[in-house]
Design a protein around this motif. Sequence first.
Motif, mmCIF file in Angstrom:
data_model
loop_
_atom_site.group_PDB
_atom_site.id
_atom_site.type_symbol
_atom_site.label_atom_id
_atom_site.label_comp_id
_atom_site.label_asym_id
_atom_site.label_seq_id
_atom_site.Cartn_x
_atom_site.Cartn_y
_atom_site.Cartn_z
ATOM 1 N N ASP A 426 0.931 -1.355 0.165
ATOM 2 C CA ASP A 426 -0.114 -0.030 -0.223
ATOM 3 C C ASP A 426 0.630 1.355 -0.139
ATOM 4 N N GLU A 427 1.868 1.139 -0.772
ATOM 5 C CA GLU A 427 2.955 2.743 -0.832
ATOM 6 C C GLU A 427 3.940 2.131 -1.969
ATOM 7 N N THR A 428 2.622 2.806 -2.935
ATOM 8 C CA THR A 428 3.251 2.727 -4.125
ATOM 9 C C THR A 428 2.942 4.466 -3.850
ATOM 10 N N ALA A 429 2.022 5.328 -4.187
ATOM 11 C CA ALA A 429 2.333 6.364 -4.617
ATOM 12 C C ALA A 429 3.484 6.878 -2.974
ATOM 13 N N SER A 430 3.272 6.266 -1.730
ATOM 14 C CA SER A 430 3.818 7.423 -0.415
ATOM 15 C C SER A 430 5.193 6.874 -0.760
ATOM 16 N N ASN A 431 5.569 6.005 -1.766
ATOM 17 C CA ASN A 431 6.875 6.110 -1.973
ATOM 18 C C ASN A 431 7.080 6.963 -3.101
ATOM 19 N N ARG A 432 6.428 8.601 -3.757
ATOM 20 C CA ARG A 432 7.073 8.734 -4.864
ATOM 21 C C ARG A 432 6.772 7.728 -6.175
ATOM 22 N N LEU A 433 6.348 6.652 -6.657
ATOM 23 C CA LEU A 433 5.886 5.970 -7.636
ATOM 24 C C LEU A 433 5.159 5.839 -8.481
ATOM 25 N N ASP A 434 4.538 7.354 -8.071
ATOM 26 C CA ASP A 434 3.104 7.160 -8.483
ATOM 27 C C ASP A 434 2.491 7.119 -9.871
ATOM 28 N N ALA A 435 4.498 7.734 -10.669
ATOM 29 C CA ALA A 435 3.996 7.857 -12.491
ATOM 30 C C ALA A 435 3.698 6.158 -13.086
ATOM 31 N N LEU A 479 9.800 -17.117 -9.887
ATOM 32 C CA LEU A 479 11.139 -18.167 -9.953
ATOM 33 C C LEU A 479 9.965 -19.026 -11.321
ATOM 34 N N THR A 480 8.862 -18.316 -11.927
ATOM 35 C CA THR A 480 8.126 -19.563 -12.997
ATOM 36 C C THR A 480 7.999 -18.071 -14.512
ATOM 37 N N GLY A 481 9.544 -17.933 -13.964
ATOM 38 C CA GLY A 481 9.778 -16.648 -14.992
ATOM 39 C C GLY A 481 9.587 -15.363 -15.944
ATOM 40 N N ARG A 482 9.088 -14.529 -14.291
ATOM 41 C CA ARG A 482 8.944 -13.329 -15.485
ATOM 42 C C ARG A 482 9.778 -12.405 -14.263
ATOM 43 N N HIS A 483 9.358 -11.037 -14.346
ATOM 44 C CA HIS A 483 10.688 -10.306 -13.743
ATOM 45 C C HIS A 483 9.507 -9.101 -12.838
ATOM 46 N N GLY A 484 10.492 -8.936 -11.377
ATOM 47 C CA GLY A 484 9.359 -7.831 -11.040
ATOM 48 C C GLY A 484 10.359 -6.755 -9.945
ATOM 49 N N LEU A 485 9.781 -5.785 -9.171
ATOM 50 C CA LEU A 485 9.420 -4.652 -8.721
ATOM 51 C C LEU A 485 9.714 -4.310 -7.100
ATOM 52 N N PHE A 486 10.124 -5.012 -5.580
ATOM 53 C CA PHE A 486 9.175 -5.294 -5.189
ATOM 54 C C PHE A 486 9.781 -3.142 -3.807
ATOM 55 N N SER A 487 8.552 -2.764 -3.955
ATOM 56 C CA SER A 487 9.032 -1.283 -3.202
ATOM 57 C C SER A 487 7.947 -1.262 -1.413
ATOM 58 N N ASN A 583 18.802 -7.881 -4.999
ATOM 59 C CA ASN A 583 19.463 -6.746 -5.306
ATOM 60 C C ASN A 583 18.561 -5.715 -4.091
ATOM 61 N N VAL A 584 19.223 -4.981 -3.345
ATOM 62 C CA VAL A 584 18.338 -4.232 -2.318
ATOM 63 C C VAL A 584 19.110 -2.973 -2.893
ATOM 64 N N ILE A 585 17.425 -2.063 -2.830
ATOM 65 C CA ILE A 585 18.672 -0.251 -3.170
ATOM 66 C C ILE A 585 17.561 -0.130 -2.420
ATOM 67 N N VAL A 586 18.728 1.314 -2.461
ATOM 68 C CA VAL A 586 17.905 2.205 -0.640
ATOM 69 C C VAL A 586 18.164 3.464 -1.270
ATOM 70 N N ALA A 587 17.027 4.081 -1.202
ATOM 71 C CA ALA A 587 17.387 5.218 -1.980
ATOM 72 C C ALA A 587 16.629 6.399 -0.848
ATOM 73 N N GLY A 588 16.304 7.699 -1.027
ATOM 74 C CA GLY A 588 15.054 9.200 -0.437
ATOM 75 C C GLY A 588 14.248 9.540 -1.353
ATOM 76 N N LYS A 589 13.253 9.752 -0.747
ATOM 77 C CA LYS A 589 11.688 9.927 -1.646
ATOM 78 C C LYS A 589 11.610 11.676 -1.664
ATOM 79 N N GLN A 590 12.475 12.079 -0.461
ATOM 80 C CA GLN A 590 12.368 13.693 -0.384
ATOM 81 C C GLN A 590 13.079 14.484 -1.492
ATOM 82 N N GLN A 591 12.721 15.351 -1.470
ATOM 83 C CA GLN A 591 13.149 17.001 -2.503
ATOM 84 C C GLN A 591 14.487 16.791 -1.754
ATOM 85 N N ALA A 592 15.679 16.287 -2.719
ATOM 86 C CA ALA A 592 16.812 16.813 -2.227
ATOM 87 C C ALA A 592 17.766 17.255 -3.492
#
Length: 801
Positions: A426-435, A479-487, A583-592
């Motif tokens: 429930d955080e796609t928009a909260s994490n600024r990925l709402d595009a 594991l069944t052959g596709r791709h994805g991202l966990f935010s 792969n673990v990516i850590v990045a901010g969502k605030q203006q910087a």
Amino acid sequence: MRETSPELSLTSRELDLIHRYWQAANYLSVGQIYLLDNALLREPLQAKHIKPRLLGHWGTTPGLNFIYVHLNRLIKAHDLNVIYVCGPGHGGPGMVANTYLEGSYSEIYPDITRDSDGIAKLFRQFSFPGGIPSHAAPETPGSIHEGGELGYALAHAYGAALDNPDLIVACVVGDGEAETGPLAAAWHSNKFLNPQHDGAVLPILHLNGYKIANPTVLGRMTNEEVKNLFLGYGYEPLFVEGDEPAPMHRMMSETLETALDRIRHIQRPAREGRATDRRPQWPVIVLRSPKGWTGPREVDGLKVAGFWRSHQVPITNPRGSPEHRKLLEQWLRSYQPERLFDSEGRLHPELQALAPTGNRRMGANPHANGGLLRRELELPDYRDYAIDVSFPGGSRAKATRHAGKFLRDVVRLNRDASNFRIVGPDETASNRLDAVFEATDRVWMESIEPYDIHLANDGRVMEVLSEHLCQGWLEGYLLTGRHGLFSCYEAFIHIVDSMFNQHAKWLKVARELPWRRPVASLNYLLTSHVWRQDHNGFSHQDPGFVDLVANKKAHIVRIYLAPDANTLLWVVDHCLRTYDRINVIVAGKQQAPQWLTIEQAATHCAAGIGIWTWAGSRIAEGEPDVVMACAGDVPTLETLAAVDLLRKALPELKIRVVNVVDLMTLQPKSQHPHGLDDREYEVIFTRDRPVIFAYHGYPYLIHRLTYKRSNHDHMHVHGFEEEGTTTTPFDMAVLNRLDRFHLAINVIDRVPGLSITAAHIRQQFRDKLIEHARYVREHGEDMPEIQQWSWPYKTAAEAGD
């Protein structure tokens, strides 16, 4: 359950064949647990024929074998595409036995031949040094699910079914597993399965009444209670119950036909454009059978079959006890192996004919070896989403906002392929990925109100407030052959620590099996991180997931800390191209502030670490007096602000600034493929100069990664110290001594001679900390000089390049 049509009933001959096939699977399962030799009992059983250490789990296995043979019958009768997800922990004997019987095991492992010698090797290798595990591991054909830990089977099954319209995932859920939190939540996955373009999941709840030493909760519930539970979940429960084989075989075959009929009744109208607004009521089978079914009823006068004593090894000492050995031989001979295998040890042809052939065998189904089906993602050019950075710090942006635009177009480019999904709690928009919502919606099969936003039956974003479900869905999908991202919010990714562990172990083993084809990497994007919790408290502050990740095998894990938007774009693009990794990516969502152009970011990220010459002091000759290193967006900001303070107060001080994007570069090359060799490391960090390292997470990890380096004694790390609650961004840094003033003070303390000559400068920085504490508690925001600070050196000459 519907009335059974006569044509669905098993004939006497079909019943006999199915029963004998089941006996063969049970015989092979018991043999794996007990026998070292004399595999087909061609002579009386002796102590030397029995393994010295008895390992394995019998109690769940006969039920798993029962389900497998009936799924085989269904596959053959209807030419179905089915994979088997084995939830009950150590069901390995059954899964190995059945894949051996159908032939897929010997095709993958040619030394396990389909004869007496092969059966002997099959038995010997099970839970034996140099052999195979006791659970359905990566070594097991047809498996996408590690059976060593309970709770994840159903989420994996639903992930496998997504975007696989012709696939049926038969998922066996043990009643012990059904007590776990992840599994309890996973029943709600039916609210996210679209019958138009997804496959079907057929859950089979296997109630044998007991776990390792206790009754199970669901096993003691009445059928009426279980029925009401599943009606509430939104399923149609179908019951199969008993202990007499003949009626159980008939009931199971008829019930599977009913379940298939229900699935087709749901899918057909949806795929013909006649779907209703009502969410489908998918079938679930509830199978009640005795624990340790067909095994010894009593051992040493104690109840075994139908009780928890059959959970693992029912007869505990057949090697040392003649009575136990006699009981084991009686048990094995009760399956009548001479009616199952011919004189050469081959399965009788009339039994072999029951198994599907080719890729229809569940052990050979390509969906269970997803790399065979994996197609590369079509990716846009990440450079098209770059921030214009005319000079370091000259632009400000929200890093994840721009990553979201990139991901939006990943969705667009791969919509027809249906092989990319984004999951999160429930955080796609909260994490600024709402595009991404410009290209897709959230998938939702419940009712949709007119005022709802971005909900649709065919969305590519999956949101549910269960990190376990997000992780399980994505693992099954990958594991069944596709791709994805966990935010996810950084602090709460810890909820899936154990699931991460299991997936990392799966990848580690799978990479060592040449027949397991590479699958797309599991990619985490962690944001709403520890240093920017403006409206959250101490509970939301934990950067320790990367510590767990760093424990895993070097060829499996990668950790990226993006200092700005352009580096994040490069990292996300790179991670989506990789396979067989986490792969673990850590990045901010605030203006910087934004530091690097896209070209600079690409060069920097490709190396993973680098000296930012534009940020160091003007005096460039010789080695620096101090190295100021940073990893993470806020640590980078505070490091550069500290450099600014020191350059103005101590212009003769020689400062080198080092930024780390790929955390694993800090390890020696002998420990991680991305690690720097000692010479490269010393060129960057020097052999003996103090290093003030501002790190995003817990300081200990940096020490752990660098403890073998030549100047480890001079490494002084600032990071999260478990301080802070709801407060201002800069106060969070101050409370954990990661701020610019503490960093600058540490430089003065560590550079020889400065503690005396620059004592007055140190006092000025200490006074600023006191002023900050007073100001932030009076005004509720950071001081203007903190909020308005920017990198002041705008030209190469000013920066010292």
